[in-house]
Design an enzyme around this catalytic site. Structure first.
Site, mmCIF file in Angstrom:
data_model
loop_
_atom_site.group_PDB
_atom_site.id
_atom_site.type_symbol
_atom_site.label_atom_id
_atom_site.label_comp_id
_atom_site.label_asym_id
_atom_site.label_seq_id
_atom_site.Cartn_x
_atom_site.Cartn_y
_atom_site.Cartn_z
ATOM 1 N N GLU A 170 0.814 -1.213 0.000
ATOM 2 C CA GLU A 170 0.000 0.000 0.000
ATOM 3 C C GLU A 170 0.850 1.267 0.000
ATOM 4 O OE1 GLU A 170 -3.550 2.309 2.425
ATOM 5 O OE2 GLU A 170 -2.705 0.481 3.285
ATOM 6 N N ASP A 192 -0.599 -4.979 3.173
ATOM 7 C CA ASP A 192 -1.137 -3.779 3.820
ATOM 8 C C ASP A 192 -0.542 -3.759 5.227
ATOM 9 O OD1 ASP A 192 -2.515 -1.676 4.891
ATOM 10 O OD2 ASP A 192 -4.471 -2.294 4.128
ATOM 11 N N ILE A 218 -0.750 -1.659 7.747
ATOM 12 C CA ILE A 218 -1.754 -1.370 8.770
ATOM 13 C C ILE A 218 -3.079 -1.173 8.059
ATOM 14 C CG2 ILE A 218 -2.554 0.169 10.594
ATOM 15 C CD1 ILE A 218 0.270 0.911 11.240
ATOM 16 N N ASP A 219 -3.932 -2.164 8.111
ATOM 17 C CA ASP A 219 -5.280 -2.007 7.575
ATOM 18 C C ASP A 219 -6.138 -1.459 8.702
ATOM 19 O OD1 ASP A 219 -7.231 -2.239 5.531
ATOM 20 O OD2 ASP A 219 -8.083 -3.942 6.594
ATOM 21 N N THR A 259 -5.825 2.275 9.256
ATOM 22 C CA THR A 259 -4.955 3.345 9.747
ATOM 23 C C THR A 259 -5.747 4.404 10.504
ATOM 24 O OG1 THR A 259 -3.336 2.995 7.973
ATOM 25 C CG2 THR A 259 -3.279 5.117 9.094
ATOM 26 N N ASP A 288 -6.207 -4.504 0.588
ATOM 27 C CA ASP A 288 -7.204 -4.566 1.659
ATOM 28 C C ASP A 288 -7.905 -5.919 1.720
ATOM 29 O OD1 ASP A 288 -7.006 -1.790 2.500
ATOM 30 O OD2 ASP A 288 -8.045 -1.272 0.644
#
Length: 278
Positions: A54, A74, A76-77, A79, A207
């Site tokens: 990402e 990802d 940190i999905d 954020t 995601d």
């Protein structure tokens, strides 16, 4: 220090927040650090493997799926959850080969850091949560969707429609609504049987890639919002407990145009320049 601990250590601390494509599209130094560590660790062991990450894409790298082994990351999905200390924050990692945009990934991992829940699946070998097998509910009738706990059907109908923009045709079969703020963990709820359906238009491949195989290996169904086979680059997904539920949702969703992730392969989506401390 392992990367989940980096996230947990930063969770309650003040953060430098940068804007990317919009006021709601955020990135922190922790997102960038975790992705860098993950890619470096994988590249050390598999130097010819490719990556779609990402934050790398936000910085201008290509979204290009080839026949080469590719890791879709990802860091940190969720954020926005991370920034506001809402405890649903996940690391999402998928692995694919031979341009698998429609078939299941080779494997997927979603780790909900604050909850300490590790969801994972490998193609043909089932899905698991902290070592325990996962099974979708198999529900084919009423589905789980709960901003409004009123027992009066008319009040519940109006509340769900107004708050969640759920099509009227779905409200009569929708028991309650839940939204955790992370697509990866939301989709994994379908794999656990805790939710019967999830749909989204506008997310990105990082995601949903990992959670898509977790749902499928748990016995659930993943498809495009128009009812066609799932394509992680389309930025549209329905994850459901059964084909019947997925089809019912696809028939009532009013989709809107959304550029594919691989349509403009090399682009920078980091349009914002603002920096805020939270």
């Amino acid at each position: 220090m392992c990367f989940p601990q980096i996230i947990l250590n930063a969770f309650k601390q003040q953060k430098q927040v940068h804007l990317k494509s919009s006021q709601a599209d955020l990135v922190t130094e922790t997102d960038l650090r975790v992705e860098t560590i993950l890619k470096s660790a994988i590249r050390d062991k598999y130097p010819v493997h490719r990556f779609i990450g990402e934050e790398s894409v936000a910085a201008g790298e290509c979204v290009e799926l080839t026949d080469s082994p590719t890791w879709i990351i990802d860091p940190i999905d969720g954020t926005a959850n991370f920034v506001h200390r809402f405890p649903f924050v996940a690391i999402s990692i998928a692995f694919t080969v031979n341009k698998q945009v429609k078939a299941p990934m080779e494997f997927g991992i979603v780790y909900s850091c604050v909850e300490d829940k590790l969801f994972y699946a490998q193609k043909g070998r089932g899905a698991f949560l902290n070592g325990e097998p996962l099974n979708a509910s198999g529900q084919e009738g009423g589905i789980t969707c709960e901003p409004d706990s009123d027992d009066d059907d008319e009040v519940r109908w109006q509340g769900l429609s107004g708050l969640c923009c759920i099509p009227d045709d779905m409200l009569c079969v929708c028991f309650s609504v839940r939204a955790l703020g992370t697509a990866a963990v939301d989709m994994c709820q379908v794999a656990t049987g805790g939710a019967d359906a999830y749909y989204h238009i506008g997310m990105h491949c990082w995601d949903i890639a990992a959670s898509s195989i977790i749902v499928q290996e748990a016995g659930g169904v993943v498809m495009d919002t128009d009812g066609s086979p799932f394509d992680m680059m389309s930025r549209r997904v329905i994850a459901a407990s059964s084909t019947a539920v997925a089809n019912r949702i696809s028939q009532v969703i009013q989709a809107f145009p959304c550029r594919r992730d691989d349509e403009d392969q090399c682009r920078c989506i980091c349009g914002g320049k603002g920096v805020n401390s939270v």
